[in-house]
Design a protein around this motif. Structure first.
Motif, short mmCIF file in Angstrom:
data_model
loop_
_atom_site.label_atom_id
_atom_site.label_comp_id
_atom_site.label_asym_id
_atom_site.label_seq_id
_atom_site.Cartn_x
_atom_site.Cartn_y
_atom_site.Cartn_z
N VAL A 33 17.75 9.14 5.89
CA VAL A 33 16.78 9.56 4.87
C VAL A 33 16.00 8.33 4.39
O VAL A 33 16.32 7.19 4.73
CB VAL A 33 17.49 10.23 3.68
CG1 VAL A 33 18.21 11.50 4.13
CG2 VAL A 33 18.47 9.27 3.01
N ASP A 36 13.03 7.30 -2.30
CA ASP A 36 11.83 7.33 -3.11
C ASP A 36 12.01 6.40 -4.31
O ASP A 36 11.28 5.45 -4.50
CB ASP A 36 11.52 8.76 -3.57
CG ASP A 36 10.13 8.87 -4.20
OD1 ASP A 36 9.43 7.85 -4.27
OD2 ASP A 36 9.76 9.97 -4.63
N THR A 47 12.49 10.79 -0.50
CA THR A 47 11.07 11.11 -0.31
C THR A 47 10.84 12.58 0.00
O THR A 47 9.71 13.07 -0.15
CB THR A 47 10.47 10.25 0.83
OG1 THR A 47 11.27 10.40 2.01
CG2 THR A 47 10.41 8.79 0.43
N ASP A 48 11.88 13.31 0.43
CA ASP A 48 11.72 14.75 0.67
C ASP A 48 11.95 15.56 -0.60
O ASP A 48 11.96 16.79 -0.57
CB ASP A 48 12.65 15.23 1.79
CG ASP A 48 14.13 15.00 1.48
OD1 ASP A 48 14.47 14.70 0.31
OD2 ASP A 48 14.96 15.12 2.41
N ARG A 50 14.67 15.61 -2.55
CA ARG A 50 16.06 15.89 -2.90
C ARG A 50 16.63 14.83 -3.85
O ARG A 50 16.31 13.65 -3.74
CB ARG A 50 16.92 15.94 -1.64
CG ARG A 50 16.83 17.21 -0.85
CD ARG A 50 17.77 17.17 0.35
NE ARG A 50 17.39 16.15 1.32
CZ ARG A 50 18.16 15.76 2.33
NH1 ARG A 50 19.37 16.28 2.48
NH2 ARG A 50 17.72 14.84 3.18
#
Length: 257
Positions: A33, A36, A47-48, A50
């Protein structure tokens, strides 16, 4: 002077090696992953979108609404973790039995590409406590790392707020809270389907028949007079403070055999 410089370089190299030499390494990683930002000492945002919760540790809580109410060392823990990992950085995740917590956060052991284990870094440097919720694959490894930091009063362990409470300092205001309590074993016995460990004749640690087998490495010893630290949610019943122990991480012997 040259010798001093050489020794300094060697020392820095050794420190770098120590930082990367994680003790709790999984057999495989389950997901890659991208970070962020760091929310606090045990939570990240990916960044997704979560939220990622670091398994096996509990860092002091930041009160974002009323910062003055944040727990001691909470901001220091966030700053330390923010110095170790940066936005855009790739992280490796290893999952345990349960992948989501009740709040929908992803639960994982988190590593950098250099195999620095974030949970170990936080514990070794005194920015978090080890705590088992349900996932416990690395609980013993993480507990040992925390124990070293605790014994050397590293980070938060040097603060009075994080010292184990003595049994004679307990009050009704402490009930329904998760606490660490230190004392000496003054008795133990089986009562019906439960096993009871008496601490300072003031605190009873209760283990049910279904859980007692998990504590075999402790209960096979002569515990009388042994100093222990116990952890759990405190309640008051039949004239004594009590807590229920369901996992061996909740009992630590001060004088380990």
């Amino acid at each position: 002077m040259r010798l001093i410089k050489i020794l300094a370089v060697i020392l820095l190299a050794l420190q770098a090696f120590t930082l990367q030499a994680s003790q709790c390494i999984p057999t495989q990683f389950d997901e890659t992953v991208t970070l962020d930002y760091v929310n606090d000492g045990d939570t990240l945002t990916l960044t997704d979108g979560r939220l990622l919760r670091l398994i096996g540790i509990d860092s002091p809580e930041i009160d974002f609404k009323f910062p003055i109410l944040s727990q001691p060392y909470a901001n220091s823990a966030k700053e330390y973790l923010s110095d170790r990992i940066k936005p855009g950085q790739t992280l490796l995740l290893a999952f345990d039995k349960r992948r989501l917590d009740p709040f929908g956060r992803t639960l994982a052991y988190v590593y950098t590409k250099e195999l620095q284990h974030l949970q170990e870094l936080m514990l070794a440097n005194g920015y978090a406590k080890a705590r088992v919720y349900q996932n416990d694959y690395f609980w013993h490894c993480l507990s040992q790392i925390e124990q070293v930091a605790r014994e050397n009063q590293v980070g938060l362990w040097g603060l009075k707020d994080y010292q184990a409470r003595s049994t004679d300092a307990l009050s009704r205001n402490d009930t329904n809270k998760w606490l660490e309590v230190g004392g000496v074993v003054t008795g133990y016995e089986r009562k019906g389907q439960n096993f009871e460990l008496n601490i300072d004749n003031n605190l009873v640690v209760m283990m049910s028949q279904q859980d007692i087998g998990k504590f075999s490495n402790i209960l096979t010893l002569d515990l009388l007079g042994t100093g222990v630290i116990v952890r759990g949610e405190l309640y008051f019943s039949y004239g004594k403070y009590r807590l229920n122990a369901t996992h061996p991480s909740q009992i630590t012997m001060k004088n380990r055999p």
